[in-house]
Design a protein around this motif. Sequence first.
Motif, PDB file in Angstrom:
ATOM      1  N   ARG A   1      -3.010  30.873  -2.313  1.00 25.34           N
ATOM      2  CA  ARG A   1      -2.092  29.736  -2.252  1.00 25.34           C
ATOM      3  C   ARG A   1      -1.197  29.824  -1.025  1.00 25.34           C
ATOM      4  O   ARG A   1      -0.976  28.820  -0.330  1.00 25.34           O
ATOM      5  CB  ARG A   1      -1.253  29.675  -3.530  1.00 25.34           C
ATOM      6  N   ARG A   2      -0.676  30.992  -0.760  1.00 27.47           N
ATOM      7  CA  ARG A   2       0.180  31.174   0.404  1.00 27.47           C
ATOM      8  C   ARG A   2      -0.580  30.925   1.695  1.00 27.47           C
ATOM      9  O   ARG A   2      -0.082  30.280   2.624  1.00 27.47           O
ATOM     10  CB  ARG A   2       0.770  32.583   0.403  1.00 27.47           C
ATOM     11  N   PHE A   3      -1.806  31.446   1.765  1.00 26.36           N
ATOM     12  CA  PHE A   3      -2.611  31.266   2.966  1.00 26.36           C
ATOM     13  C   PHE A   3      -2.927  29.795   3.205  1.00 26.36           C
ATOM     14  O   PHE A   3      -2.783  29.292   4.334  1.00 26.36           O
ATOM     15  CB  PHE A   3      -3.906  32.065   2.863  1.00 26.36           C
TER      16      PHE A   3
ATOM     17  N   TYR B   1      -1.903  27.751   6.431  1.00 26.91           N
ATOM     18  CA  TYR B   1      -2.972  27.260   7.297  1.00 26.91           C
ATOM     19  C   TYR B   1      -2.872  25.752   7.471  1.00 26.91           C
ATOM     20  O   TYR B   1      -3.083  25.225   8.575  1.00 26.91           O
ATOM     21  CB  TYR B   1      -4.347  27.626   6.728  1.00 26.91           C
ATOM     22  N   ALA B   2      -2.555  25.028   6.422  1.00 27.74           N
ATOM     23  CA  ALA B   2      -2.422  23.573   6.511  1.00 27.74           C
ATOM     24  C   ALA B   2      -1.317  23.192   7.493  1.00 27.74           C
ATOM     25  O   ALA B   2      -1.484  22.277   8.312  1.00 27.74           O
ATOM     26  CB  ALA B   2      -2.153  22.980   5.130  1.00 27.74           C
ATOM     27  N   ARG B   3      -0.189  23.893   7.430  1.00 26.53           N
ATOM     28  CA  ARG B   3       0.902  23.607   8.363  1.00 26.53           C
ATOM     29  C   ARG B   3       0.475  23.899   9.804  1.00 26.53           C
ATOM     30  O   ARG B   3       0.756  23.117  10.713  1.00 26.53           O
ATOM     31  CB  ARG B   3       2.141  24.440   8.002  1.00 26.53           C
TER      32      ARG B   3
ATOM     33  N   LEU C   1      -3.922  21.801  15.597  1.00 19.36           N
ATOM     34  CA  LEU C   1      -5.291  21.302  15.755  1.00 19.36           C
ATOM     35  C   LEU C   1      -5.372  19.797  15.555  1.00 19.36           C
ATOM     36  O   LEU C   1      -6.416  19.253  15.246  1.00 19.36           O
ATOM     37  CB  LEU C   1      -6.224  21.996  14.748  1.00 19.36           C
ATOM     38  N   ALA C   2      -4.273  19.081  15.742  1.00 24.68           N
ATOM     39  CA  ALA C   2      -4.237  17.663  15.410  1.00 24.68           C
ATOM     40  C   ALA C   2      -4.811  16.777  16.513  1.00 24.68           C
ATOM     41  O   ALA C   2      -5.365  15.731  16.235  1.00 24.68           O
ATOM     42  CB  ALA C   2      -2.807  17.241  15.097  1.00 24.68           C
TER      43      ALA C   2
ATOM     44  N   PRO D   1      -9.691  16.292   7.333  1.00 26.61           N
ATOM     45  CA  PRO D   1      -8.552  17.000   6.733  1.00 26.61           C
ATOM     46  C   PRO D   1      -8.618  18.487   7.031  1.00 26.61           C
ATOM     47  O   PRO D   1      -9.703  19.066   7.161  1.00 26.61           O
ATOM     48  CB  PRO D   1      -8.714  16.722   5.245  1.00 26.61           C
ATOM     49  N   CYS D   2      -7.448  19.083   7.146  1.00 28.99           N
ATOM     50  CA  CYS D   2      -7.406  20.523   7.424  1.00 28.99           C
ATOM     51  C   CYS D   2      -8.037  21.325   6.291  1.00 28.99           C
ATOM     52  O   CYS D   2      -8.713  22.331   6.517  1.00 28.99           O
ATOM     53  CB  CYS D   2      -5.957  20.954   7.641  1.00 28.99           C
TER      54      CYS D   2
END
Length: 413
Positions: free
Chosen positions: A78-80, A84-86, A92-93, A105-106
């Motif tokens: 969950r933390r990862f 990673y999403a942030r 990478l946007a 989506p990431c």
Amino acid sequence: MWRTSRRRCLMVANAVVLVGFASFLYLISGGSRPVLYGLLARWNNSNDSSSPHSLVLTPLPPQVSAVGSEVDDDDCIRRFLAEYARYCERRLAKNGVGNVSRLCPCIPGGLVGIVRINQSENITLDELESSLSFPRERGRWRPPECVARQRLAIIIPYADRERHLRIFLNHMHPFLQRQLLDYSIFVIEQLAPELFNRAALMNVGFVEANSTDSFGCFIFHDIDQLPIDDRNFYSCSEVPRHVVGYRKKFNYNYAYSTSFGGGNSFTRQEFESINGYSNSFYGWGGEDDDLYQRTEAKKMRRTRYPRCIAKYDEIIHERDKRNPMGVDQQLGFRYRPDVYKKDGLSSLNYSVVSRETRRLFTKISVTLPDPPSSKSRNHKSGLFVILVALVGLLLGDHHSDVISWPRRRKLQL
């Protein structure tokens, strides 16, 4: 009396030498090879003032033990994923895409987490190509519903392992497609000489891939390493990443703290800046440690995903006859910045025998220069290796580099 004492001293000395030599042979035979590598890496790094800094690692949660538990892994995952999403949205946007809303989506919704690895031998490459979902564009897959954030090339060094290739492709294509990646797989086959040169094949793959398309991310991947969690995202970070971080053969750990083998990711600029891999390592071992030292020479940080994500199973096999223990592998632990500038992409020499673009991969068969004769090789460090191994046995500190958790607490993606 004096002669008897002298004879006994000689017998004891001979026994000590024999035991030490037997222990050294045991270490290099494979049973405790990580112990030797850990001792060598620690000695070289601690005694080399020109080596700029140590490996930057993604930390595990403090409560996770060497074996871990399901609850601890869930919290770690969950933390990862949150971090990673942030990172992905922030870094990478753009990717040169005009309409950002079309970006994939990431964290895709089709990920399943732990995946089953099928090591069945009862399928041919032709059957595999017809069974896997693949578009008409040969050698490349990209998601039809969105635009991937990176263009990825996966480079596989190869020689006489068709069974492994079938298992790898059968596992990796669905794995990569669930991550909605725009990717191509390049299989670089060495036809000659007989002695395998993994690192030079990686360099060949990099050059050949760049001649076919514009890739932003490269993952150099051993064919016998298979990720078991599809949330292990195959993308390039802001720093080089040790992709195959936690292997089953090491109880889902890395072999030693500076381990850099099995698979790594680099951007094109990062790989060119270190001049790629060395072309000088024929046989097994040394080239991945040399690659680590090349990143040191450029003052690069490195990273691993956490253990709860980056676990790898492997295809069990005996050592290939074409890939025996390399006689120069100990050179990989040495910090040699002058050599890195001359030995690598800038000195790569190969001949392409054939190119074959199939639906699932592009296969490039090459020949490399013959390895240098044993007479021309530098064996001055052979005694050093033996002495370090024996000192390590005497000190008894065998596991500090074999199982060591990183100290830093910040996730370096």
